[in-house]
Scaffold this motif. Structure first.
Motif, PDB file in Angstrom:
ATOM      1  N   TRP B  36       0.846  -1.197   0.000  1.00 37.61           N
ATOM      2  CA  TRP B  36       0.000   0.000   0.000  1.00 37.61           C
ATOM      3  C   TRP B  36       0.879   1.245   0.000  1.00 37.61           C
ATOM      4  O   TRP B  36       1.971   1.239   0.571  1.00 37.61           O
ATOM      5  CB  TRP B  36      -0.927   0.005   1.209  1.00 37.61           C
ATOM      6  CG  TRP B  36      -2.042  -0.981   1.068  1.00 37.61           C
ATOM      7  CD1 TRP B  36      -2.004  -2.314   1.374  1.00 37.61           C
ATOM      8  CD2 TRP B  36      -3.333  -0.725   0.516  1.00 37.61           C
ATOM      9  NE1 TRP B  36      -3.204  -2.904   1.063  1.00 37.61           N
ATOM     10  CE2 TRP B  36      -4.042  -1.955   0.531  1.00 37.61           C
ATOM     11  CE3 TRP B  36      -3.970   0.415   0.019  1.00 37.61           C
ATOM     12  CZ2 TRP B  36      -5.363  -2.064   0.081  1.00 37.61           C
ATOM     13  CZ3 TRP B  36      -5.271   0.300  -0.424  1.00 37.61           C
ATOM     14  CH2 TRP B  36      -5.951  -0.922  -0.396  1.00 37.61           C
ATOM     15  N   ALA B  37       0.369   2.297  -0.638  1.00 38.58           N
ATOM     16  CA  ALA B  37       1.153   3.516  -0.807  1.00 38.58           C
ATOM     17  C   ALA B  37       0.378   4.750  -0.371  1.00 38.58           C
ATOM     18  O   ALA B  37      -0.854   4.774  -0.401  1.00 38.58           O
ATOM     19  CB  ALA B  37       1.563   3.671  -2.271  1.00 38.58           C
ATOM     20  N   ILE B  53       4.270   0.519   1.967  1.00 36.23           N
ATOM     21  CA  ILE B  53       4.501  -0.481   3.001  1.00 36.23           C
ATOM     22  C   ILE B  53       4.116  -1.851   2.468  1.00 36.23           C
ATOM     23  O   ILE B  53       3.098  -2.003   1.781  1.00 36.23           O
ATOM     24  CB  ILE B  53       3.727  -0.134   4.295  1.00 36.23           C
ATOM     25  CG1 ILE B  53       4.108  -1.103   5.426  1.00 36.23           C
ATOM     26  CG2 ILE B  53       2.222  -0.100   4.051  1.00 36.23           C
ATOM     27  CD1 ILE B  53       3.656  -0.640   6.797  1.00 36.23           C
ATOM     28  N   SER B  54       4.954  -2.829   2.769  1.00 29.33           N
ATOM     29  CA  SER B  54       4.712  -4.186   2.289  1.00 29.33           C
ATOM     30  C   SER B  54       3.825  -4.955   3.256  1.00 29.33           C
ATOM     31  O   SER B  54       3.528  -4.495   4.360  1.00 29.33           O
ATOM     32  CB  SER B  54       6.036  -4.922   2.132  1.00 29.33           C
ATOM     33  OG  SER B  54       6.541  -5.292   3.416  1.00 29.33           O
ATOM     34  N   ALA B  98      -3.345   4.355  -1.866  1.00 33.99           N
ATOM     35  CA  ALA B  98      -3.565   3.558  -3.076  1.00 33.99           C
ATOM     36  C   ALA B  98      -2.920   2.185  -2.931  1.00 33.99           C
ATOM     37  O   ALA B  98      -1.880   2.045  -2.272  1.00 33.99           O
ATOM     38  CB  ALA B  98      -2.996   4.271  -4.302  1.00 33.99           C
ATOM     39  N   ARG B  99      -3.523   1.193  -3.566  1.00 30.94           N
ATOM     40  CA  ARG B  99      -2.997  -0.173  -3.487  1.00 30.94           C
ATOM     41  C   ARG B  99      -2.080  -0.468  -4.672  1.00 30.94           C
ATOM     42  O   ARG B  99      -2.443  -0.218  -5.831  1.00 30.94           O
ATOM     43  CB  ARG B  99      -4.140  -1.183  -3.459  1.00 30.94           C
ATOM     44  CG  ARG B  99      -3.704  -2.589  -3.073  1.00 30.94           C
ATOM     45  CD  ARG B  99      -4.876  -3.551  -3.050  1.00 30.94           C
ATOM     46  NE  ARG B  99      -5.254  -3.988  -4.382  1.00 30.94           N
ATOM     47  CZ  ARG B  99      -6.223  -4.867  -4.622  1.00 30.94           C
ATOM     48  NH1 ARG B  99      -6.923  -5.359  -3.612  1.00 30.94           N
ATOM     49  NH2 ARG B  99      -6.501  -5.231  -5.857  1.00 30.94           N
ATOM     50  N   HIS B 100      -0.891  -0.977  -4.364  1.00 31.55           N
ATOM     51  CA  HIS B 100       0.006  -1.426  -5.422  1.00 31.55           C
ATOM     52  C   HIS B 100      -0.556  -2.680  -6.078  1.00 31.55           C
ATOM     53  O   HIS B 100      -1.016  -3.587  -5.402  1.00 31.55           O
ATOM     54  CB  HIS B 100       1.370  -1.802  -4.836  1.00 31.55           C
ATOM     55  CG  HIS B 100       2.285  -0.658  -4.562  1.00 31.55           C
ATOM     56  ND1 HIS B 100       3.172  -0.178  -5.509  1.00 31.55           N
ATOM     57  CD2 HIS B 100       2.487   0.088  -3.451  1.00 31.55           C
ATOM     58  CE1 HIS B 100       3.867   0.807  -4.981  1.00 31.55           C
ATOM     59  NE2 HIS B 100       3.476   0.996  -3.733  1.00 31.55           N
ATOM     60  N   TYR B 109       1.772  -0.628 -10.395  1.00 32.83           N
ATOM     61  CA  TYR B 109       0.897   0.469 -10.761  1.00 32.83           C
ATOM     62  C   TYR B 109      -0.219   0.518  -9.734  1.00 32.83           C
ATOM     63  O   TYR B 109      -0.291  -0.319  -8.846  1.00 32.83           O
ATOM     64  CB  TYR B 109       0.332   0.278 -12.179  1.00 32.83           C
ATOM     65  CG  TYR B 109      -0.405  -1.029 -12.380  1.00 32.83           C
ATOM     66  CD1 TYR B 109       0.297  -2.182 -12.733  1.00 32.83           C
ATOM     67  CD2 TYR B 109      -1.778  -1.107 -12.230  1.00 32.83           C
ATOM     68  CE1 TYR B 109      -0.363  -3.394 -12.910  1.00 32.83           C
ATOM     69  CE2 TYR B 109      -2.449  -2.311 -12.415  1.00 32.83           C
ATOM     70  CZ  TYR B 109      -1.740  -3.446 -12.751  1.00 32.83           C
ATOM     71  OH  TYR B 109      -2.390  -4.640 -12.923  1.00 32.83           O
ATOM     72  N   PHE B 110      -1.103   1.531  -9.839  1.00 33.43           N
ATOM     73  CA  PHE B 110      -2.139   1.743  -8.830  1.00 33.43           C
ATOM     74  C   PHE B 110      -3.522   1.735  -9.483  1.00 33.43           C
ATOM     75  O   PHE B 110      -3.876   2.657 -10.218  1.00 33.43           O
ATOM     76  CB  PHE B 110      -1.913   3.084  -8.125  1.00 33.43           C
ATOM     77  CG  PHE B 110      -0.551   3.219  -7.511  1.00 33.43           C
ATOM     78  CD1 PHE B 110       0.453   3.930  -8.151  1.00 33.43           C
ATOM     79  CD2 PHE B 110      -0.269   2.629  -6.288  1.00 33.43           C
ATOM     80  CE1 PHE B 110       1.713   4.053  -7.591  1.00 33.43           C
ATOM     81  CE2 PHE B 110       0.987   2.751  -5.718  1.00 33.43           C
ATOM     82  CZ  PHE B 110       1.984   3.459  -6.368  1.00 33.43           C
TER      83      PHE B 110
END
Lengths: 106, 123
Positions: B36-37, B53-54, B98-100, B109-110
């Motif tokens: 997540w970003a 974050i992973s 946003a979700r990777h 990408y998102f």
């Protein structure tokens, strides 16, 4: 640090084709994605992994990536396509966005 | 259907910490495996990646913000927090979660974004 460069603005007449370029060193060796951003709205993914179109995105949106330039092309541009477009790539554990291009349809 | 919602104070005083939360709901399939970003957009400017974050809690930050940013998650992985220390007027922006997709790799990408929340830094 890695940078992506976009023209600040482009304009197109309704029904015509427009291309938006995104330049970066060796960008063709990376993946590029594109987002449409309208005021007050969240960004919308229109192209990912250079040329893939997400479900629900019209076929008039297409992408390519070669050399140092990724390109977003909109064929048969509609007034609803007006907005800001951002390219995005990933370089050595960093996410990079281009500066954005304002597309005017008039 | 995945829902992503940012929340937090809309006004922060200079030198204080800007703190936001991203709450995820609606699609629990493999949610724990995603990165997540946090991404922001200052008024009239472009998008800027803040950090990610992973699933294991490993973090990656924009070098330009690294000294002031902390991103964390809770055990449920349904809430992600952003703390931006020593805020200044330059941190005034709309902040997005946003979700990777495709993890944190060259093909990332998102596809899923929150609606964003505007934070102003002002006394």
């Amino acid at each position: 640090s890695y940078e992506l460069t976009q023209p600040p603005s482009v304009s197109v007449s309704p029904g015509q084709t427009v291309s938006i370029a995104c330049s970066g060193e060796g960008l063709g060796n990376k993946y590029a994605s594109w987002y449409q951003k309208k005021p007050g709205r969240s960004p919308v993914l229109v192209i990912y992994m250079d040329s893939q179109r997400p479900a629900g995105i019209p076929e008039r949106f297409s992408g390519s990536n070669s050399g140092n330039t990724a390109t977003l092309t909109i064929s048969g541009t509609q007034v609803m396509d007006e907005g800001d477009y951002y390219c995005q790539a990933w370089d050595e554990i960093i996410v990079i966005f281009g500066g954005g291009t304002k597309l005017t349809v008039l | 259907q995945l829902q992503v919602q940012e929340s937090g104070p809309g006004l922060v005083k200079p030198s204080e910490t800007l703190s936001l939360t991203c709450t995820v709901s609606g699609d629990s399939t493999n949610e724990n495996s995603y990165f997540w970003a946090w991404i922001r957009q200052p008024p009239g400017k472009g998008l800027e990646w803040i950090g990610s974050i992973s699933s294991g809690g490993r973090t990656f930050y924009n070098p330009s913000l690294k000294s002031r940013v902390t991103i964390s998650d809770d055990a449920s992985r349904q809430r992600f927090s952003l703390n931006l220390h020593s805020a200044t007027a330059a941190d005034t922006a709309t902040y997005f979660c946003a979700r990777h997709e495709a993890d944190f790799t060259a093909s990332t990408y998102f596809a899923h974004w929150g609606q964003g929340t505007l934070v102003s830094v002002s006394s």
